[in-house]
Structure formats: C-alpha cells, structure tokens
Write a protein that holds these residues in place. Structure first.
Motif, PDB file in Angstrom:
ATOM      1  N   GLN A 742       0.823  -1.204   0.000  1.00 51.92           N
ATOM      2  CA  GLN A 742       0.000   0.000   0.000  1.00 51.92           C
ATOM      3  C   GLN A 742       0.860   1.257   0.000  1.00 51.92           C
ATOM      4  OE1 GLN A 742      -2.089  -1.111   3.520  1.00 51.92           O
ATOM      5  NE2 GLN A 742      -3.436  -2.553   2.422  1.00 51.92           N
ATOM      6  N   ARG A 743       1.987   1.215   0.669  1.00 47.69           N
ATOM      7  CA  ARG A 743       2.875   2.378   0.721  1.00 47.69           C
ATOM      8  C   ARG A 743       3.554   2.656  -0.619  1.00 47.69           C
ATOM      9  NH1 ARG A 743       4.157   3.628   6.441  1.00 47.69           N
ATOM     10  NH2 ARG A 743       5.887   4.918   5.691  1.00 47.69           N
ATOM     11  N   GLU A 744       3.580   1.648  -1.480  1.00 48.49           N
ATOM     12  CA  GLU A 744       4.207   1.818  -2.785  1.00 48.49           C
ATOM     13  C   GLU A 744       3.300   2.566  -3.769  1.00 48.49           C
ATOM     14  OE1 GLU A 744       7.346   0.992  -3.819  1.00 48.49           O
ATOM     15  OE2 GLU A 744       7.667   0.666  -1.658  1.00 48.49           O
ATOM     16  N   ARG A 745       2.027   2.702  -3.457  1.00 51.97           N
ATOM     17  CA  ARG A 745       1.118   3.386  -4.371  1.00 51.97           C
ATOM     18  C   ARG A 745       1.458   4.872  -4.472  1.00 51.97           C
ATOM     19  NH1 ARG A 745      -4.319   0.988  -1.492  1.00 51.97           N
ATOM     20  NH2 ARG A 745      -4.215  -1.155  -2.322  1.00 51.97           N
ATOM     21  N   GLU A 746       1.267   5.407  -5.655  1.00 50.03           N
ATOM     22  CA  GLU A 746       1.475   6.847  -5.827  1.00 50.03           C
ATOM     23  C   GLU A 746       0.461   7.629  -5.008  1.00 50.03           C
ATOM     24  OE1 GLU A 746       1.476  10.159  -9.442  1.00 50.03           O
ATOM     25  OE2 GLU A 746       1.621   8.011  -9.889  1.00 50.03           O
ATOM     26  N   ARG A 747      -0.765   7.121  -4.961  1.00 49.52           N
ATOM     27  CA  ARG A 747      -1.783   7.690  -4.092  1.00 49.52           C
ATOM     28  C   ARG A 747      -2.766   6.591  -3.740  1.00 49.52           C
ATOM     29  NH1 ARG A 747      -5.837  11.654  -7.554  1.00 49.52           N
ATOM     30  NH2 ARG A 747      -6.597  10.095  -9.048  1.00 49.52           N
ATOM     31  N   GLN A 748      -3.477   6.768  -2.649  1.00 50.52           N
ATOM     32  CA  GLN A 748      -4.434   5.775  -2.180  1.00 50.52           C
ATOM     33  C   GLN A 748      -5.785   5.968  -2.875  1.00 50.52           C
ATOM     34  OE1 GLN A 748      -3.327   3.320  -0.121  1.00 50.52           O
ATOM     35  NE2 GLN A 748      -1.352   4.361  -0.371  1.00 50.52           N
ATOM     36  N   PRO A 749      -6.610   4.919  -2.932  1.00 49.01           N
ATOM     37  CA  PRO A 749      -7.929   5.082  -3.570  1.00 49.01           C
ATOM     38  C   PRO A 749      -8.817   6.098  -2.855  1.00 49.01           C
ATOM     39  CG  PRO A 749      -7.362   2.761  -3.339  1.00 49.01           C
ATOM     40  CD  PRO A 749      -6.343   3.526  -2.558  1.00 49.01           C
ATOM     41  N   ALA A 750      -8.648   6.235  -1.534  1.00 48.83           N
ATOM     42  CA  ALA A 750      -9.490   7.157  -0.770  1.00 48.83           C
ATOM     43  C   ALA A 750      -8.692   7.678   0.419  1.00 48.83           C
ATOM     44  CB  ALA A 750     -10.761   6.457  -0.286  1.00 48.83           C
ATOM     45  N   TYR A 751      -9.195   8.757   1.003  1.00 49.84           N
ATOM     46  CA  TYR A 751      -8.554   9.343   2.183  1.00 49.84           C
ATOM     47  C   TYR A 751      -9.642   9.765   3.169  1.00 49.84           C
ATOM     48  CZ  TYR A 751      -4.353   9.570  -0.693  1.00 49.84           C
ATOM     49  OH  TYR A 751      -3.283   9.245  -1.497  1.00 49.84           O
ATOM     50  N   LEU A 752      -9.356   9.576   4.447  1.00 47.23           N
ATOM     51  CA  LEU A 752     -10.274  10.032   5.486  1.00 47.23           C
ATOM     52  C   LEU A 752     -10.086  11.533   5.661  1.00 47.23           C
ATOM     53  CD1 LEU A 752     -12.412   9.255   7.545  1.00 47.23           C
ATOM     54  CD2 LEU A 752     -10.586   8.784   9.185  1.00 47.23           C
ATOM     55  N   CYS A 753     -11.154  12.266   5.460  1.00 53.00           N
ATOM     56  CA  CYS A 753     -11.099  13.726   5.485  1.00 53.00           C
ATOM     57  C   CYS A 753     -11.927  14.273   6.647  1.00 53.00           C
ATOM     58  CB  CYS A 753     -11.634  14.301   4.170  1.00 53.00           C
ATOM     59  SG  CYS A 753     -10.692  13.799   2.722  1.00 53.00           S
ATOM     60  N   THR A 754     -11.537  15.452   7.098  1.00 56.39           N
ATOM     61  CA  THR A 754     -12.327  16.184   8.073  1.00 56.39           C
ATOM     62  C   THR A 754     -13.067  17.283   7.338  1.00 56.39           C
ATOM     63  OG1 THR A 754     -10.616  15.775   9.737  1.00 56.39           O
ATOM     64  CG2 THR A 754     -12.288  17.417  10.261  1.00 56.39           C
ATOM     65  N   LEU A 755     -14.385  17.332   7.541  1.00 61.34           N
ATOM     66  CA  LEU A 755     -15.223  18.294   6.834  1.00 61.34           C
ATOM     67  C   LEU A 755     -15.963  19.160   7.838  1.00 61.34           C
ATOM     68  CD1 LEU A 755     -15.750  15.172   5.448  1.00 61.34           C
ATOM     69  CD2 LEU A 755     -16.496  16.675   3.607  1.00 61.34           C
ATOM     70  N   VAL A 756     -16.295  20.364   7.426  1.00 56.56           N
ATOM     71  CA  VAL A 756     -17.126  21.242   8.251  1.00 56.56           C
ATOM     72  C   VAL A 756     -18.390  21.586   7.478  1.00 56.56           C
ATOM     73  CG1 VAL A 756     -15.208  22.203   9.557  1.00 56.56           C
ATOM     74  CG2 VAL A 756     -15.950  23.324   7.454  1.00 56.56           C
ATOM     75  N   MET A 757     -19.468  21.779   8.207  1.00 55.32           N
ATOM     76  CA  MET A 757     -20.740  22.165   7.608  1.00 55.32           C
ATOM     77  C   MET A 757     -20.761  23.690   7.516  1.00 55.32           C
ATOM     78  SD  MET A 757     -24.591  21.152   8.843  1.00 55.32           S
ATOM     79  CE  MET A 757     -24.410  19.424   8.451  1.00 55.32           C
ATOM     80  N   GLU A 758     -20.882  24.187   6.300  1.00 54.14           N
ATOM     81  CA  GLU A 758     -20.798  25.640   6.105  1.00 54.14           C
ATOM     82  C   GLU A 758     -22.102  26.345   6.447  1.00 54.14           C
ATOM     83  OE1 GLU A 758     -17.670  26.859   3.037  1.00 54.14           O
ATOM     84  OE2 GLU A 758     -18.877  25.367   1.972  1.00 54.14           O
ATOM     85  N   SER A 759     -23.213  25.656   6.331  1.00 50.81           N
ATOM     86  CA  SER A 759     -24.500  26.191   6.769  1.00 50.81           C
ATOM     87  C   SER A 759     -25.319  25.028   7.307  1.00 50.81           C
ATOM     88  CB  SER A 759     -25.240  26.862   5.617  1.00 50.81           C
ATOM     89  OG  SER A 759     -26.564  27.215   6.019  1.00 50.81           O
ATOM     90  N   HIS A 760     -25.952  25.234   8.452  1.00 45.39           N
ATOM     91  CA  HIS A 760     -26.716  24.131   9.034  1.00 45.39           C
ATOM     92  C   HIS A 760     -28.183  24.499   9.239  1.00 45.39           C
ATOM     93  CE1 HIS A 760     -25.675  26.591  12.461  1.00 45.39           C
ATOM     94  NE2 HIS A 760     -26.343  25.830  13.320  1.00 45.39           N
ATOM     95  N   LEU A 761     -28.675  25.446   8.450  1.00 47.55           N
ATOM     96  CA  LEU A 761     -30.086  25.814   8.520  1.00 47.55           C
ATOM     97  C   LEU A 761     -30.872  25.021   7.487  1.00 47.55           C
ATOM     98  CD1 LEU A 761     -29.849  29.693   8.863  1.00 47.55           C
ATOM     99  CD2 LEU A 761     -30.023  27.976  10.675  1.00 47.55           C
ATOM    100  N   ASP A 762     -32.015  24.467   7.919  1.00 44.61           N
ATOM    101  CA  ASP A 762     -32.839  23.718   6.971  1.00 44.61           C
ATOM    102  C   ASP A 762     -33.767  24.668   6.219  1.00 44.61           C
ATOM    103  OD1 ASP A 762     -35.012  24.326   8.619  1.00 44.61           O
ATOM    104  OD2 ASP A 762     -35.152  22.319   9.476  1.00 44.61           O
TER     105      ASP A 762
END
Length: 855
Positions: A742-762
């Motif tokens: 897995q470390r030999e890959r140029e990049r991984q198929p996916a990455y765990l990301c941290t996201l923020v909600m820019e608006s939370h009004l319904d």
C-alpha cells in the motif's frame, strides 16, 4: 442408507435451512472439498424458520453490513432464477409526519450504503398498491429492488444442497441431530451423532432458533432468543388468477403499525390466492427459550410454528383494516395462520464468526432469508482468508463480553430488540432500558449525586453530562446553541457542550473506567505484541513509554487502534476502548495461538483499575497542587506519552501523560478501592466533572481523532486513514506485506477527510445538528462519490464542535474528491447541506487559523 463419514474438513450443523445451505455453497466456491452437513430435520428443512419464512427482501437499512448482505443475496437469488423483483413500498400514514421523516432518513442511508430507494407521494403509493385507502396515506418510499424469493427459499436451500452434493464436495445427512460437540483443550475436535462420530477441526452452527443448544454443547453462550411472529392469511384473493404469478403487487410495509402485507399471487401458484399480513408485537413480544420448542412429533403445525392467539393482533389488525379494508372483508384463515419463530439477538445484529470460548466453533446465526446468501459468503470468506471482504465488527460474535451473554441480560435485551424489530426509527443514540447498572466505576455514586445523564456501552454506565453543571457552568451554557429539532436533541444534553468549553479553557475530569486494560507479561510478551503492532513496541523502547499503535488484518486493514505501555522488560499494559476491548482480546489470543507463542500471561485489569482523564490547560497546575512530588510533573521530567507511578495525597496513582481530547493532561489509573478518594480530591480542588460526550464526540471531532469500528475499519488501510507512521519498522508484523504494498502506491484510492458544515439551517430556517451516518454528495451531479474499490462516501462520524461553532464530520472520499477546500453536500432528512473539506488525512481543526473560533 449412506454411511456417515468419520472425518470432514468442516461439519455444518443445520444444513437444511437457507443459511446452512448458503454456507455450504460458498465454502465449495472457495475451494473446500470435504464438507459434511447434518440436520435434525429434513433437507431442506421442514421444521425450521426457512420452511415458513415470508421470503421477501427489502434492501433498505441504516446498517452498512445489512445493505451489503441483502444486496448480495438479492443478486444471488436472481442469478439462480429464484427472485421476482416486484418492488417494495414503505408507507407513512396521515398524521405520522415522524414516519415520513424516517423514510427520508432511510433514503439517505440507501444512498450512503448503495441501495436505490427514493421517496414517492401518496398517489404513487396507491398506484403501486391499490388495496390501500388513499386518504390514509401521507407518502412513502419506493424500493425498486425489493422482491420475493420464488417459489420459496426452502426450495433454494434444497437446490443449493443438491448442487453441493453433486459436486462431490458435500455429503448431506437429514434426520441426523448433533448429540454432542467434542471439545478438547478449548478446540473443536468433532461432532457426535446417533449415526456415528465425525472428526473435524471446524464445526459451523447454522441452527437458527435452536442455535444456543448446540452452542452450549461446545461451551459457547449465544446471546440469542426465538420470538413469536404472528402471520395471518386472508382469502380467497383471486386478483391474479390465471397470471401464474407468485406475487402480483409490490411488497408493502406499514411499519408505523409494525406490520407488512403482500399478496401470494395466482391461486394456482405455490401458496397463491391469499393476502398475507404479518405483525411484530411491540409491547409484549413472546420469547421462547430454544429448549422449550416442541419436538417435531409433538407440534401441531411445526416446531417453529405456534398457534396464533387473537389477542396478539386485535389492535394492530384493526389499524390494518383502516388502511386496507379488504382484509376485514375477506376474513382470516385460522387454519393456515400461525405464530412463526424467528431469532433475535441481544443487540439486534447477526452472530457470525469464530466463538470466543472455543476454537473451531463457527457461527452463522440470527440471519434472515434476505441476508442468507450474503452471510454465507461472509462466513466462507472469513474461514478461507482469515477475513471477510467487509469489516465484520457489527456482526462478529466476539463483540460481546462474557457478562453480556448471561441469561438474564440476554433475555432482557432480546425482549427490547423484539419490540423494535419493525421500527427502524430507532435513534442512533437510543439507549437500552434493560441490562443497565451492570458495570459501574467507583465514581458512580458521585456521578449520581451530580445528576449524571447516563448512557451505556459494553455494560458500563457512562455519564454524558451532569445536571449539576447546568448551574456550575451556566456562563458556558449561555454560549451553547439550543437544538430546536427534537431528533437532533434526543439523547443529547446541552450541558455537555458547556463542559467541553470549560475543559478547553480551564480543566476537567472525565470518567474513563470503561477502558479494557490487559497486562501482558512473560517471555513471549514482547514478541507477541511486536508481531501484532505496526509501531515498535519492544527492543530499546524504554520502560514507561506509551505507544499509540494499530493491529492490522492480513490485507493491511485497520482491525484495532490502542495504546501499549511498557511496564517492565517483559511486561506491557494494553489499553483498548471499552466497546472494542473484547474483540481486541480475542485478536491477541488467537494470533498468539496461530504463530505458536505460548509463554505469556494476560491479566485483565478492566474491572479493577479505575481511570480518570484530567485534561485542560490547567491540568498540570491542578495535579501539581495535589501531588506529593509536584516537581516530578514538569514537561521535562514527565514528557508526553510516558507513564509512571506517582502519589496524590498519598494515593497510589499510575499516571499516563496522554490525551484523546487533545488537551494537556493525564490519564490517572487507580485501584477501584481508591477511586472515590481520587475523585473527591480533584473535585474539591475545583475540577469539574466532564461527561463522555466531550471525550467521545465533540472534542474528538475538533481534534480530527478517529474511532475504531466507526472511522477506522478493516476496509481501509493506515495510509487512507492518515495514521501511517513515517517509517516501517524492521521487525515483521501481521499485515506488514500488504502494508508495504500500500505504501508503494502513488496515491491511495481514498482518504479520510475532516469536513465542516458551512451552513446548518434547513428549509424552514431551523438549525440542524446531524446525528448518525449520512451520505456525502458531489454537488455537480448529486451522486455519492465512489472510489476505485467501490467504496461509497458518507459521514463516519459527525458532531457539533462548540469551540469552533461548527458541525464537524469525518468521511472517506475518493482521491479525486479528497482536496482541501472541495465542496460537497450532506443529505439529512431529505435536505442538502453544504460541506467543505477542511483537512485531508489527520489534522486537528481546533485552533486552526482558517476556522473561525466560537463567538
């Protein structure tokens, strides 16, 4: 009569049901050639649940594993020509807006986990299922892939067994009950029957409602109970006469009434010319102990079919007639209506995998027809490869601690689960009512005095917040937003966020006594933990050094995350999360057996060491005021990730300088007998108690910290999670070969990301605070991003971060979408909310310049 073989590579007990037959089929597909299957009844079964199952399959679920196994099973049945994809409707009645909202939530789960459901209006509902009264219908959900196994799953089971026998790789024996399972030195050796003994290193239980009985023969406790399920037939119904169909209309679920209905097709078909109506009791479900199920010759209908009592269905049937008047006009067929038995477990999940008590005893229990082939594949892959294709944490039988498998606990939990079988509107944070106050830390009396809001995990009572802090921390409480929508606020206490702010700005203490703590010592202790761990544990690692590490499966997937502290040259303390601790224990012991490491000893300290997390910018100052040698607590003398014994006003404390909330401080471990004294010292010094909500959710997400079995799964590797170490250690470790690839890959198929909600009004202007898992959508096409391995993007964790004033989420994104600043959408109860990728991989958001601080 065929002679019973004296030896087999595996013996399947309960071959005659759809589960046992599916296990045999998939094992042979994986190359197994010497299988023996036995059943106490006919093959296919004439007495088990498969013999009377309704045989329908809905794809919908809030459970990723269930969506996988049901989708696989549907495709499997279709490939055999035994599936009628007629579609299915789930309805909400007029006046039940909460049910309609729940259907919107199920649509979101479908997008997250790969099913194709969508909402339809009331007119479309009735167009699909014209027997319904239009004025009673508010709306519904359409599942185009739902359908019926035809003509019966019982026939499919028979065909699978026939094919397996014809292949020469399976020998099947009906009317051959297991009289005993031979276990020697903790390992399965064979099965005794009236026809003889079969030696085998593997025995697989697929016994459904009878499962606990053969399991007990092998010293294994299955947390499973059968429950009665009223099933009624109404007729004659000849709307599909002459069509030859096994079913004409789509399936219909009326889950607000805990019921479903379908037609049985052409009167000339297998069971045709009727309307079938099934109900799951929601107030007093009737559990039946497996030992009380009648023998075949004693039962009027079948051992798994009991007589129906009118009082069971009086009220729900009246509601059913309101929705479908034809039921009342036709009348029910008393001769053919009955109570069918089905399996429920103490947490609602299936029981799959190798039993913790006995090596070689494998289980495939509590599986519905809709999941049978899928679970058969899961088990076959697990047995063959050492792991299934999808993380089995939610179904692994090793997830239960022994105390969670005691009869009283199992009965209470199964009774609760039985009440909720047909109510998917169970809140993601819904607590159990039974089996409470099972495991309590020494701090529990003080927590009760402070008005602790308790939730339970792995039997432990954990306070998520304290009512006393609503006054004590009132100035922080004023800064915490209210949650106007009840669903978002359910099982959440606003004071928890006030406690979070107090800890961030000053200090707080958190009860962490739910930790699973194992002291491992002996000549092989270092070799064992070095082999299991990605990080370097032994060698020149100094005494008192703590190492955060992971255990990998053979594919390099993340099986465990934990901390290991070297106590002595040949002694280590392994600290695991309470919810994952028993699976980690099984992983340690089983891998040790596999590689032949025997000279080690494990002492379980979980119920004898209490833990308090003391954290916040003033944690060091507070501890120094109480410590007998405060000068030893400086950062130079007591560096981060080190542990040692200290004295706190004479109390013996093992202090570990580490934190899961990202704040300065320590985990303080004391024997239970000293627990109250330590709590009182800290409390009197002005340290407020902080609930587990801050630890497990809000501060964890602000610090982008991952949770095993939620954010960390065997489906993903360490590089995708953002937790890979800079270098790979020289010693071998389990999963190393895959990790290196897995470390030999140029990049991984996916990455765990941290996201923020820019608006939370319904759409109505109300602020929303999402709970549970929700799909992430590409705003350009409205579709869920899917990576190169077919894995879909959804929020693995989400919580409101009060220090940042934002909803924060973790989720895996394909490499193409894992770009800081990238915009996505989150679907929650039918509405879309803008999300932004704030960090790719591990990076804490708290104090980051590009995130506004709380106001």
């Amino acid at each position: 009569m065929a002679t019973l073989p004296s030896q087999a590579d595996a013996v399947i007990i309960g071959l005659g049901g759809i589960v046992g037959a599916s296990v045999a089929h998939h094992l042979i597909e994986r190359g197994w050639t010497h299988l023996v299957g036995i059943d106490a009844s006919a093959i296919p079964t004439d007495v088990g649940s498969t013999a009377h199952a309704s045989d329908f399959c809905f794809m919908t679920s809030h459970d990723r594993m269930a969506c996988y196994t049901t989708t696989y099973s549907r495709q499997f049945y279709e490939s055999l020509g035994h599936y009628h994809r007629v579609g299915g409707i789930e309805i909400a009645r007029v006046g039940d807006e909460a049910r309609l909202a729940e259907l919107q939530r199920k649509v979101a789960s479908g997008k997250a986990f790969g099913t194709h459901v969508h909402m339809i209006d009331a007119d479309e509902v009735v167009e699909h299922f014209p027997l319904l009264e239009r004025e009673r219908v508010l709306g519904g959900m359409w599942d185009p892939d739902a359908g019926l196994v035809v003509p019966r799953s019982q026939q499919v089971a028979g065909e699978l067994v026939e094919r397996a026998v014809e292949s020469g790789h399976l020998r099947a024996f009906a009317d051959t009950a297991a009289q005993d399972i031979d276990v020697q030195d903790g390992r399965v050796c064979g099965v005794q029957t009236a026809k003889g003994y079969i030696a085998s290193p593997v025995v697989i239980l697929c016994c459904g409602i009878w499962g606990p009985l053969p399991a007990a023969m092998a010293g294994v406790a299955l947390p499973l109970m059968p429950v009665e399920h009223p099933l009624m037939f109404f007729g004659p119904f000849d709307a599909f006469a002459g069509t030859g169909k096994e079913i004409g209309y789509p399936l219909m679920r009326d889950q607000g009434n805990s019921a479903y209905m379908r037609d049985t097709g052409d009167p000339s078909s297998t069971e045709g010319g009727m309307l079938e109506w099934g109900y799951y009791e929601t107030t007093h479900p009737r559990l039946v102990h497996p030992r009380d199920i009648l023998a075949r010759e004693q039962a009027r209908l079948s051992p798994s079919m009991h007589d129906l009592e009118a009082d069971q269905i009086a009220e729900p049937f009246e509601r059913a007639v309101e929705l479908t008047p034809l039921l009342g006009e036709l009348g029910w067929d008393e001769k053919h209506s009955f109570n069918g038995l089905l399996s429920v477990t103490s947490d609602g999940g299936s029981l799959i995998g190798e039993a913790p008590e006995t090596r070689g005893l494998w289980c495939c229990e509590a599986v519905w027809v809709k999941d049978g082939p899928g679970m058969g594949k899961i088990l076959a892959d697990w047995l063959t490869d050492g792991h299934p294709s999808i993380d089995p944490c939610s179904i692994d039988i090793a997830r239960f601690y022994p105390v969670q498998k005691t009869p009283h606990h199992v009965y209470g939990r199964c009774e609760e689960i039985a009440r909720k079988i047909y109510d998917p509107a169970v809140h993601p944070r819904e607590p159990f009512e039974s089996g409470r106050n099972l495991r309590r830390s020494p701090f529990w009396p003080r927590e009760c005095e402070l008005g602790g809001y308790f939730m339970e995990t792995a039997g432990w009572e954990r306070a998520h917040g304290y009512a006393a802090n609503e006054t004590r921390l009132a100035h922080y409480l004023d800064e915490v937003p209210e949650r106007p929508v009840e669903w978002d606020a359910r099982h959440f206490w606003q004071v928890s966020n006030a406690e979070h702010l107090a800890l961030s700005e000053d200090v707080g203490m958190i009860n962490l006594s739910h930790f699973a703590i194992y002291d491992i010592s002996g000549r092989d202790a270092e070799a064992l933990l070095e082999y299991l761990s990605v990080a370097k544990i032994g060698g020149d690692t100094p005494l008192g050094k703590g190492v955060y590490t992971h255990f990998l499966d053979a594919r390099g997937g993340v099986h465990s995350d934990l901390t290991i502290v070297r106590l002595a040259r040949d002694c280590f303390r392994v600290i695991c999360g309470g919810d994952t601790g028993h699976r980690d224990l099984m992983w340690i012991t089983r891998r040790a057996e596999d590689v032949g490491l025997t000279r080690w000893h494990l002492e379980d300290r979980s119920d004898s060491l209490a833990t308090l997390g003391l954290w916040g910018p003033n944690a060091r100052r507070i501890l120094q005021t109480l410590a007998d040698t405060p000068e030893e607590l400086t950062s130079e003398r007591f560096p981060f990730a080190s542990a040692r014994k200290i004295q706190v006003r004479g109390l013996p404390v093992w202090a570990f300088h580490i934190s899961y909330v990202g704040e300065q401080g320590w985990e303080l471990y004391v024997p239970f007998s000293y627990g109250l004294a330590l709590w009182d010292l800290l409390f009197e010094a002005g340290v407020p108690p902080v609930g587990i909500e801050t630890y497990a959710n809000s501060r964890r997400l602000e610090k982008s910290l991952r949770l095993q079995n939620v954010d960390l799964l065997t489906d993903y590797n360490l590089l995708e999670t953002g937790l890979a170490r800079p270098k790979v250690k020289n010693p071998d470790f389990h999963g190393k070969a895959a990790h290196l690839e897995q470390r030999e890959r140029e990049r991984q198929p996916a990455y765990l990301c941290t996201l923020v909600m820019e608006s939370h009004l319904d759409g109505t202007g109300q602020a929303r605070y999402p709970v549970g898992q929700s799909p992430l959508l590409d705003p350009e096409n409205g579709e869920v991003p899917v990576d190169a391995l077919g894995r879909r993007s959804y929020t693995t964790s989400i919580a409101y971060g009060p220090s940042l004033g934002r909803n924060i989420a973790l989720g895996y994104l394909p490499a193409s979408h894992a770009v800081e600043g990238r915009s996505l959408l989150l679907e929650y109860f039918g509405e879309h909310y803008p999300m932004r990728v704030e960090a790719v991989g591990y990076r804490a958001l708290y104090d980051a310049e590009n995130i506004r601080p709380r106001s």
